[in-house]
Enzyme design. Structure first.
Site, PDB file in Angstrom:
ATOM      1  N   ALA A  22       0.837  -1.210   0.000  1.00  0.00           N
ATOM      2  CA  ALA A  22       0.000   0.000   0.000  1.00  0.00           C
ATOM      3  C   ALA A  22       0.872   1.260   0.000  1.00  0.00           C
ATOM      4  O   ALA A  22       0.575   2.217  -0.723  1.00  0.00           O
ATOM      5  CB  ALA A  22      -0.915  -0.007   1.217  1.00  0.00           C
ATOM      6  N   ARG A  72      17.220  -6.832  13.440  1.00  0.00           N
ATOM      7  CA  ARG A  72      17.351  -5.917  14.580  1.00  0.00           C
ATOM      8  C   ARG A  72      18.788  -5.410  14.488  1.00  0.00           C
ATOM      9  O   ARG A  72      19.711  -6.024  15.017  1.00  0.00           O
ATOM     10  CB  ARG A  72      17.105  -6.659  15.896  1.00  0.00           C
ATOM     11  CG  ARG A  72      15.740  -7.369  15.959  1.00  0.00           C
ATOM     12  CD  ARG A  72      15.479  -7.923  17.359  1.00  0.00           C
ATOM     13  NE  ARG A  72      14.444  -8.955  17.378  1.00  0.00           N
ATOM     14  CZ  ARG A  72      13.136  -8.728  17.453  1.00  0.00           C
ATOM     15  NH1 ARG A  72      12.684  -7.501  17.498  1.00  0.00           N
ATOM     16  NH2 ARG A  72      12.275  -9.725  17.483  1.00  0.00           N
ATOM     17  N   SER A  73      18.965  -4.295  13.752  1.00  0.00           N
ATOM     18  CA  SER A  73      20.316  -3.836  13.411  1.00  0.00           C
ATOM     19  C   SER A  73      21.046  -3.234  14.609  1.00  0.00           C
ATOM     20  O   SER A  73      20.578  -2.275  15.220  1.00  0.00           O
ATOM     21  CB  SER A  73      20.226  -2.785  12.291  1.00  0.00           C
ATOM     22  OG  SER A  73      21.446  -2.101  12.161  1.00  0.00           O
ATOM     23  N   ASP A 128       3.232  -8.742  18.953  1.00  0.00           N
ATOM     24  CA  ASP A 128       3.015  -8.531  20.388  1.00  0.00           C
ATOM     25  C   ASP A 128       1.945  -7.482  20.685  1.00  0.00           C
ATOM     26  O   ASP A 128       1.457  -7.394  21.803  1.00  0.00           O
ATOM     27  CB  ASP A 128       4.320  -8.073  21.066  1.00  0.00           C
ATOM     28  CG  ASP A 128       5.325  -9.203  21.199  1.00  0.00           C
ATOM     29  OD1 ASP A 128       5.031 -10.319  20.717  1.00  0.00           O
ATOM     30  OD2 ASP A 128       6.402  -8.969  21.769  1.00  0.00           O
ATOM     31  N   ARG A 259       4.599 -16.344  14.284  1.00  0.00           N
ATOM     32  CA  ARG A 259       5.065 -15.209  13.481  1.00  0.00           C
ATOM     33  C   ARG A 259       4.808 -15.392  11.997  1.00  0.00           C
ATOM     34  O   ARG A 259       4.750 -14.418  11.237  1.00  0.00           O
ATOM     35  CB  ARG A 259       6.559 -14.987  13.730  1.00  0.00           C
ATOM     36  CG  ARG A 259       6.871 -14.296  15.037  1.00  0.00           C
ATOM     37  CD  ARG A 259       7.385 -12.892  14.804  1.00  0.00           C
ATOM     38  NE  ARG A 259       8.684 -12.881  14.200  1.00  0.00           N
ATOM     39  CZ  ARG A 259       9.831 -12.806  14.872  1.00  0.00           C
ATOM     40  NH1 ARG A 259       9.838 -12.724  16.176  1.00  0.00           N
ATOM     41  NH2 ARG A 259      10.963 -12.795  14.250  1.00  0.00           N
TER      42      ARG A 259
HETATM   43  O1  F6P Z   1       8.289  -9.554  17.363  1.00  0.00           O
HETATM   44  C1  F6P Z   1       8.017  -9.812  18.638  1.00  0.00           C
HETATM   45  C2  F6P Z   1       8.547 -11.169  19.024  1.00  0.00           C
HETATM   46  O2  F6P Z   1       7.952 -12.178  18.246  1.00  0.00           O
HETATM   47  C3  F6P Z   1       8.367 -11.452  20.495  1.00  0.00           C
HETATM   48  O3  F6P Z   1       7.100 -11.933  20.817  1.00  0.00           O
HETATM   49  C4  F6P Z   1       9.468 -12.436  20.757  1.00  0.00           C
HETATM   50  O4  F6P Z   1       9.888 -12.380  22.088  1.00  0.00           O
HETATM   51  C5  F6P Z   1      10.560 -11.964  19.859  1.00  0.00           C
HETATM   52  O5  F6P Z   1       9.943 -11.239  18.803  1.00  0.00           O
HETATM   53  C6  F6P Z   1      11.407 -13.062  19.293  1.00  0.00           C
HETATM   54  O6  F6P Z   1      12.421 -12.474  18.571  1.00  0.00           O
HETATM   55  P1  F6P Z   1      13.453 -13.276  17.671  1.00  0.00           P
HETATM   56  O7  F6P Z   1      12.701 -13.749  16.467  1.00  0.00           O
HETATM   57  O8  F6P Z   1      14.484 -12.281  17.350  1.00  0.00           O
HETATM   58  O9  F6P Z   1      13.919 -14.428  18.495  1.00  0.00           O
END
Ligand code: F6P
Length: 327
Positions: A22, A72-73, A128, A259
């Protein structure tokens, strides 16, 4: 503004692709050029950009994850990393950023904006649902539905074998997934970061339930609850039950299953709505805001306000869980 970049950052969430699609299509319609930065802020630091056209985002709406990749840079956390990012943006003449991610993304966007003043808008996306300034984050609905289905399946086996199941769901600092999945899956109890654990109260209810002929129990535990998850809760509960009632129990950790997967309709609509709203926001001169949806209205919240905003669980739902849980 002539050229924007879109990125996804932090934990991937189903529906991020809808938000990318979008944002890209709305921006192109407004005559902007669009780049996608690969793997979140790392793409900015490492100069990893891809030009995006209408066709680049074809056939992604129904896919989980994010077509741009995420990370997560840690490099972007340093001043030197952010300096590199700003230089790279300048070299592509990028003068606007749409950042799709959770709390960490919003915090990083704020710092970057304070330092380099590049117009930036954040679209909340996190399973979350821990981002303030919006009722729901993109990805939460899909994750909850996945967790609920898993609980339904677990209940079948729990019921057949007369066991207690402790099901761990994600949620590092917030119990949204546990609350919604627990309530919709008919959990007998939930353990969440927002509430003090009461192992003894649960044990009393389990004993009473057993006496009343209830043969199985499902307890949902958020990974971020105070004792550190389902294994720990299970251990303490079963220890306290020793000598009071015979228990057979199992622990299931749902983990990253929550996820992935096809985004729900709600997440696709939310991602699409917020992506288009972000571009409209740029057109109206908005910058350094989170673009959320509250009571079905698009709401722009300044990023610097987010840290002080309470992110409380809906009290009525918490209360409901207590009143309709195990008796
Ligand atoms: O994005 C949030 C989350 O899924 C949390 O619920 C969980 O604690 C974390 O990310 C896990 O992170 P990673 O995939 O970096 O282990």
């Amino acid at each position: 503004m002539e050229t924007i970049a879109v990125l996804t950052s932090g934990g991937d969430a189903p529906g991020m692709n809808a938000a990318i699609r979008a944002s890209v299509r709305a921006a192109l319609s407004s005559g902007l050029q669009v780049y996608g930065a690969k793997n979140g802020f790392s793409g900015l630091v490492e100069d990893d950009f891809q030009r995006l056209h209408a066709r680049s985002v074809t056939n992604i709406l129904q896919r989980g994850g994010t077509m741009l990749g995420t990370s997560r840079s840690t490099e972007f956390e340093s001043k030197a990393g952010r300096r590199k990012a700003a230089k790279n943006l300048k070299s592509h003449a990028i003068d606007g950023l749409i950042l799709i991610g959770g709390q960490g993304t919003a915090e990083a966007a704020l710092i970057f904006h304070q330092e380099y003043k590049i117009p930036s808008l954040v679209i909340p996306a996190s399973i979350d649902n821990d981002v303030a300034g919006t009722d729901f984050s993109v990805g939460f609905d899909t994750a909850v539905n996945g967790a609920m289905e898993a609980i339904d399946r677990i209940r079948d086996t729990a019921e057949s074998s007369g066991r207690i199941f402790f099901v761990e769901v994600m949620g590092r600092s917030r119990g949204y997934i546990a609350l919604y999945a627990g309530l919709s899956g008919g959990a007998d109890a939930i353990f969440i970061p927002e509430e003090k654990e009461d192992i003894e109260a649960l044990c009393k209810r389990l004993v009473a339930g057993h006496k009343a002929g209830k043969s199985s129990f499902v307890v949902v535990v958020a990974e971020g609850e105070e004792a550190g998850g389902a294994f720990s809760v299970a251990e303490r509960v079963t220890k306290q039950l020793e000598g009071r009632v015979g228990v057979d129990y199992r622990v299931t950790v749902l983990g990253h299953l929550q996820r992935g997967g096809t985004p729900s309709s709600n997440d696709r609509v939310l991602g699409t709505t917020l992506g288009a709203a972000a571009v409209e926001g740029f057109e109206k001169g908005a910058s350094n805001h989170l673009v959320g949806e509250i009571n079905n209205n698009i709401v722009f919240t300044p990023l610097e306000k987010l840290p002080s905003m309470e992110r409380e669980l809906p009290k009525d739902l918490l209360h409901l869980l207590h009143t309709v849980g195990t008796t």
